[in-house]
Design a protein around this motif. Structure first.
Motif, short mmCIF file in Angstrom:
data_model
loop_
_atom_site.label_atom_id
_atom_site.label_comp_id
_atom_site.label_asym_id
_atom_site.label_seq_id
_atom_site.Cartn_x
_atom_site.Cartn_y
_atom_site.Cartn_z
N GLN A 401 29.92 49.77 46.60
CA GLN A 401 30.12 50.22 44.81
C GLN A 401 31.61 50.94 44.47
O GLN A 401 31.70 50.66 43.42
CB GLN A 401 29.20 51.18 44.28
N GLN A 402 31.95 51.81 45.21
CA GLN A 402 33.49 52.02 44.92
C GLN A 402 34.93 50.79 44.84
O GLN A 402 35.19 51.26 44.61
CB GLN A 402 33.77 52.98 46.84
N VAL A 403 34.14 49.98 45.80
CA VAL A 403 34.73 48.84 45.93
C VAL A 403 35.54 47.96 44.10
O VAL A 403 35.99 47.89 43.60
CB VAL A 403 34.64 47.74 47.24
N TRP A 404 33.84 48.03 44.23
CA TRP A 404 33.57 47.14 42.62
C TRP A 404 33.96 47.77 42.03
O TRP A 404 34.29 47.30 40.66
CB TRP A 404 31.96 46.73 42.15
N ALA A 405 33.87 49.26 41.67
CA ALA A 405 34.67 50.18 40.87
C ALA A 405 36.15 49.73 40.50
O ALA A 405 36.73 49.74 39.24
CB ALA A 405 34.25 51.56 41.60
N ALA A 406 36.41 49.71 41.79
CA ALA A 406 38.17 49.56 41.91
C ALA A 406 38.19 48.21 40.96
O ALA A 406 39.32 48.00 40.40
CB ALA A 406 38.86 49.65 42.62
N ARG A 407 38.00 47.52 41.66
CA ARG A 407 38.14 46.13 41.01
C ARG A 407 37.95 45.37 39.40
O ARG A 407 38.83 45.40 38.93
CB ARG A 407 37.28 44.94 41.55
N GLY A 408 36.45 46.42 38.78
CA GLY A 408 35.85 46.40 37.30
C GLY A 408 37.37 47.01 36.59
O GLY A 408 38.04 46.33 35.81
N PHE A 409 38.25 47.96 36.95
CA PHE A 409 39.04 48.76 36.44
C PHE A 409 39.87 48.35 36.52
O PHE A 409 40.82 47.88 35.67
CB PHE A 409 39.83 50.44 37.11
N ILE A 410 40.58 47.59 37.77
CA ILE A 410 41.42 46.18 37.83
C ILE A 410 42.16 45.90 36.39
O ILE A 410 42.64 44.93 36.00
CB ILE A 410 41.50 45.48 39.64
N ILE A 411 40.35 45.20 36.18
CA ILE A 411 40.39 43.80 35.26
C ILE A 411 40.39 44.02 34.02
O ILE A 411 41.08 43.19 32.90
CB ILE A 411 39.16 42.82 35.39
N GLY A 412 40.28 45.71 33.36
CA GLY A 412 40.45 46.94 32.60
C GLY A 412 41.96 46.12 32.47
O GLY A 412 42.40 46.03 30.59
N ILE A 413 42.78 47.08 33.24
CA ILE A 413 44.34 46.94 32.69
C ILE A 413 45.14 45.77 32.94
O ILE A 413 45.63 46.11 32.35
CB ILE A 413 44.44 48.05 34.84
N VAL A 414 44.55 44.81 33.30
CA VAL A 414 45.26 43.04 33.81
C VAL A 414 45.12 43.08 31.85
O VAL A 414 46.21 42.99 31.30
CB VAL A 414 44.49 42.81 34.53
N LEU A 415 43.75 43.08 31.07
CA LEU A 415 43.63 43.04 30.20
C LEU A 415 44.43 43.61 28.73
O LEU A 415 44.90 43.32 27.94
CB LEU A 415 41.65 43.24 29.57
N VAL A 416 44.21 45.21 29.59
CA VAL A 416 45.30 45.46 28.23
C VAL A 416 46.41 45.34 28.30
O VAL A 416 47.16 45.46 26.91
CB VAL A 416 45.18 47.60 28.47
N THR A 417 47.16 45.36 29.37
CA THR A 417 48.80 44.76 30.13
C THR A 417 48.94 43.68 28.96
O THR A 417 49.75 44.03 28.18
CB THR A 417 48.99 45.15 30.73
#
Length: 544
Positions: A401-417
Motif C-alpha cells: 500500500q505504501q508503494v502504491w501511495a508513493a506511485r500515486g503521488f508521483i503521478i500527481g506531481i508529474v501532472l502538476v509540473t
C-alpha cells in the motif's frame, strides 16, 4: 526502393533517433522491475545496494539538469564565459564537500536508524514530530521549480531539434521551430517516459537509467562540442576554429570584467544547495557502505568540468556575429532578444547532420531526464514517509500500500509540473538560480543538525521560516524571477556592491538558527547521545 534512397525521410531522422532513444531508456529502466522484491525499502532505496560506480553516476546524473546544459549555454550566450567560474568550478569543489561532510554522516544515521527521507532525520534530531508539517510543503515547493527546469528545457530541445518534421501540422512563425513537435507535446512525452520507468522500476530503475543516461550525455556532449567547434569558425581545422572563435568574443564576454566581484563571490554560495536537495539525500541513503562515497567525492569535480566547459564555450562563441548570423537565431516573440534557452539545440540542429544531430539531441535529453526521475521518486517517498505514515500510523499500511501511495503521488506531481510548465515561466537559468537559492538557505540547518549540539527545535523552526520568508520577499522584489539580473545592492562609503539574493537568505537562516537556539532549551541528553556519542550534553543551568 531505389539504391541509395533512405528508408526514413531526412527531416524525420532526428525524431526517429530520439524516439528510439526513449524506447531504449524505457527498456533499461523497466528491466529493474524484474528485480523488484515488492517491498517498500527496495522500491524507495533499492535495498541499500548501490555501490560506488552507480552512486557516482546517479549523483552526478541527478545534479546535471537542463540548468547545466541548456541553461549554462544560454546564460554564457548572454553573459560570457564568466558563467563557468560562477557555478561550474565552485560546484565541482562544493558538491564533493557536501558529499563528504553531509552525505557520509547522513548515510550512517540512515543505516543506523532506518531513515528514508531527510525529514525523518530532522524530526528525530530536533525532537519534533511536527517539524515535517512545516518542512514538507517548503521542500516540495522548491523542488517543483527544479522539475520545471527539466520539463521546460526538454520541451524546448524537442521542438528545436524536430523542426521541419511536420511543417503542415505544427507551423510556427520562426523557421528554427516551425514543423517541430510543440513544446507541450515534447515535454509531455519526456514526462511520460520518466514516469513509466520510475513507476515500475523505483530507485533501482532510476539508478540504472541514470548510469545509462550519464554515460550517454557525457560522451555525446563531447562529440557535440567538437562538431560545433569545428564548424563555427568557418576554418578547415578544429585548432583554427578555436582561435577564431576565441578572438571573436567581446572582451566583456571573454572575461568576467563586466561582473562585480561581490556578485561573483556570492554566486558561489548557490552550489551549496546540493546539500539539501531531497533527491540527493535519498540517493545518499541507497549506498551500500560509507566506502561507496569515495569515488563520487574524487571524480565528481572532473565530471562537472567535462560537461559544463563545452556548454559554456559553445554558448559564448555563439554570441559573436562573426560565428552566427543573429537574424537566424530563434527569437522570443515580440522582442529582438535571441531565445537563450534554444541556443544549444539550435547550434546542434544547424551545425550537425540529421543523424548526428539526432544522437546529440538524445544526449541533451539524457541530461535533462536523469534528474527528473530522481526528483519525481523523492517526492513520492516524502509523501509516503512524511505525510501518509505520520497521519495514519506505521502499522496501518502494508508495504504494498505504501508503494502504491508513493506511485500515486508521483503521478500527481508529474501532472502538476507539466501543467505549470505550459504557462511558460521565466528562463531555465534564472529559474534554477532562485530554486537553488532557497535550498542553500536551508544549508545552515543541516550543518547545525550534524555538527552543533546546541541546535534546538525552535532554532530549526526559526531557520526554516527565516529562509522561506526572506526568499519569498526577494523573489517578489525580482518580479517573481522576471528580473534576470536581480541583485541586492549595498552602499558602503559611496561604493555600491552587488550581491546575490542567496547571500541574504542564507544569512537570515543562520542568524535565526543561532539566535533562537541560544535562548531556548537545549536538546535532551538522549538526543545528544543518539547523534553525537556518549559525551554529556550541556544542561540548561550552564548554558550562557
Amino acid at each position: 526502393m531505389k539504391q541509395g534512397e533512405m528508408m526514413i525521410p531526412e527531416h524525420l531522422i532526428p525524431l526517429t533517433i530520439i524516439l528510439c532513444y526513449l524506447a531504449l531508456l524505457l527498456m533499461v529502466g523497466t528491466l529493474a522491475n524484474r528485480l523488484f522484491t515488492g517491498g517498500k525499502t527496495d522500491y524507495l532505496l533499492a535495498s541499500h545496494s548501490i555501490g560506488p560506480f552507480l552512486l557516482l553516476m546517479s549523483l552526478f546524473g541527478t545534479t546535471m539538469t537542463a540548468f547545466a546544459l541548456v541553461g549554462s549555454s544560454g546564460e554564457s550566450f548572454k553573459e560570457g564565459i564568466g558563467v563557468y567560474g560562477m557555478l561550474a568550478s565552485s560546484s565541482g569543489i562544493l558538491h564533493s564537500l557536501c558529499f563528504f561532510l553531509i552525505g557520509v554522516k547522513i548515510w550512517r544515521f540512515g543505516n543506523r536508524y532506518g531513515y528514508t527521507t531527510q525529514i525523518e532525520f530532522f524530526r528525530d534530531r530536533l525532537e519534533s514530530r511536527r517539524f515535517g508539517v512545516l518542512l514538507f510543503p517548503i521542500l516540495v515547493g522548491l523542488v517543483i521549480p527544479y522539475l520545471l527546469i527539466g520539463v521546460i528545457g526538454g520541451g524546448v530541445v524537442m521542438q528545436s531539434m524536430t523542426a521541419g518534421s511536420f511543417p503542415d501540422l505544427f507551423p510556427t512563425s520562426s523557421p528554427a521551430t516551425s514543423g517541430g513537435l510543440p513544446k507541450w507535446l515534447g515535454s509531455g512525452l519526456i514526462c511520460g517516459v520518466v514516469l513509466i520507468y520510475v513507476f515500475f522500476g523505483g530507485m533501482r530503475g532510476t539508478a540504472w537509467a541514470n548510469a545509462f543516461q550519464t554515460t550517454i550525455f557525457m560522451v555525446l556532449g563531447l562529440v557535440a562540442f567538437f562538431v560545433i567547434a569545428s564548424k563555427l569558425g568557418g576554418k578547415a581545422s578544429l585548432y583554427e576554429n578555436l582561435i577564431v572563435c576565441s578572438e571573436a568574443l567581446d572582451f566583456d564576454k571573454a572575461t568576467r570584467e563586466g561582473m562585480s566581484k561581490t556578485k561573483f563571490l556570492t554566486y558561489m554560495l548557490i552550489p551549496l544547495s546540493v546539500g539539501m536537495f531531497p533527491h540527493i539525500f535519498q540517493h545518499w541513503l541507497t549506498a551500500k557502505s560509507a566506502n561507496s562515497f569515495k569515488l563520487p567525492v574524487v571524480v565528481h569535480p572532473l565530471f562537472i568540468m567535462i560537461v559544463w566547459l563545452p556548454c559554456v564555450l559553445i554558448g559564448a562563441w555563439a554570441s559573436s556575429a562573426l560565428l552566427v548570423d543573429p537574424a537566424s537565431l530563434p527569437k522570443i516573440p515580440g522582442t529582438e532578444i535571441p531565445n537563450a534557452n534554444a541556443i544549444l539545440p539550435f547550434l546542434v540542429s544547424t551545425q550537425a547532420g540529421p543523424v548526428l544531430g539526432g544522437c546529440l539531441t538524445a544526449g541533451i535529453l539524457a541530461a535533462i531526464m536523469s534528474s527528473l526521475d530522481s526528483q519525481f521518486l523523492c517526492l513520492g517517498t516524502m509523501f509516503t514517509e512524511d505525510v501518509l505514515l505520520p497521519m495514519g500510523g506505521k502499522g496501518r499500511f502494508s508495504d504494498k500500500q505504501q508503494v502504491w501511495a508513493a506511485r500515486g503521488f508521483i503521478i500527481g506531481i508529474v501532472l502538476v509540473t507539466y501543467l505549470i510548465a505550459q504557462l511558460n515561466p521565466t528562463s531555465v537559468f534564472a529559474l534554477g538560480v532562485w530554486c537553488f537559492s532557497g535550498f542553500t538557505g536551508l544549508i545552515p540547518l543541516v550543518l547545525a543538525a550534524l555538527y552543533w549540539r546546541r541546535l534546538t527545535k525552535w532554532g530549526g523552526y526559526a531557520s526554516v521560516l527565516a529562509t522561506i520568508l526572506s526568499w519569498a520577499y526577494l523573489f517578489y522584489q525580482s518580479g517573481f524571477g522576471k528580473d534576470r539580473g536581480f541583485t541586492v545592492n549595498i552602499s558602503v562609503g559611496g561604493e555600491t556592491y552587488e550581491t546575490m539574493a542567496v547571500l541574504w537568505v542564507t544569512l537570515a537562516s543562520s542568524l535565526a538558527l543561532v539566535g533562537i537556539s541560544l535562548v531556548t532549551r537545549p536538546p535532551s541528553e538522549t538526543t545528544i547521545r543518539r547523534f553525537f556519542g556518549a559525551r554529556k550534553a550541556e544542561s540548561p543551568s550552564n548554558v550562557g
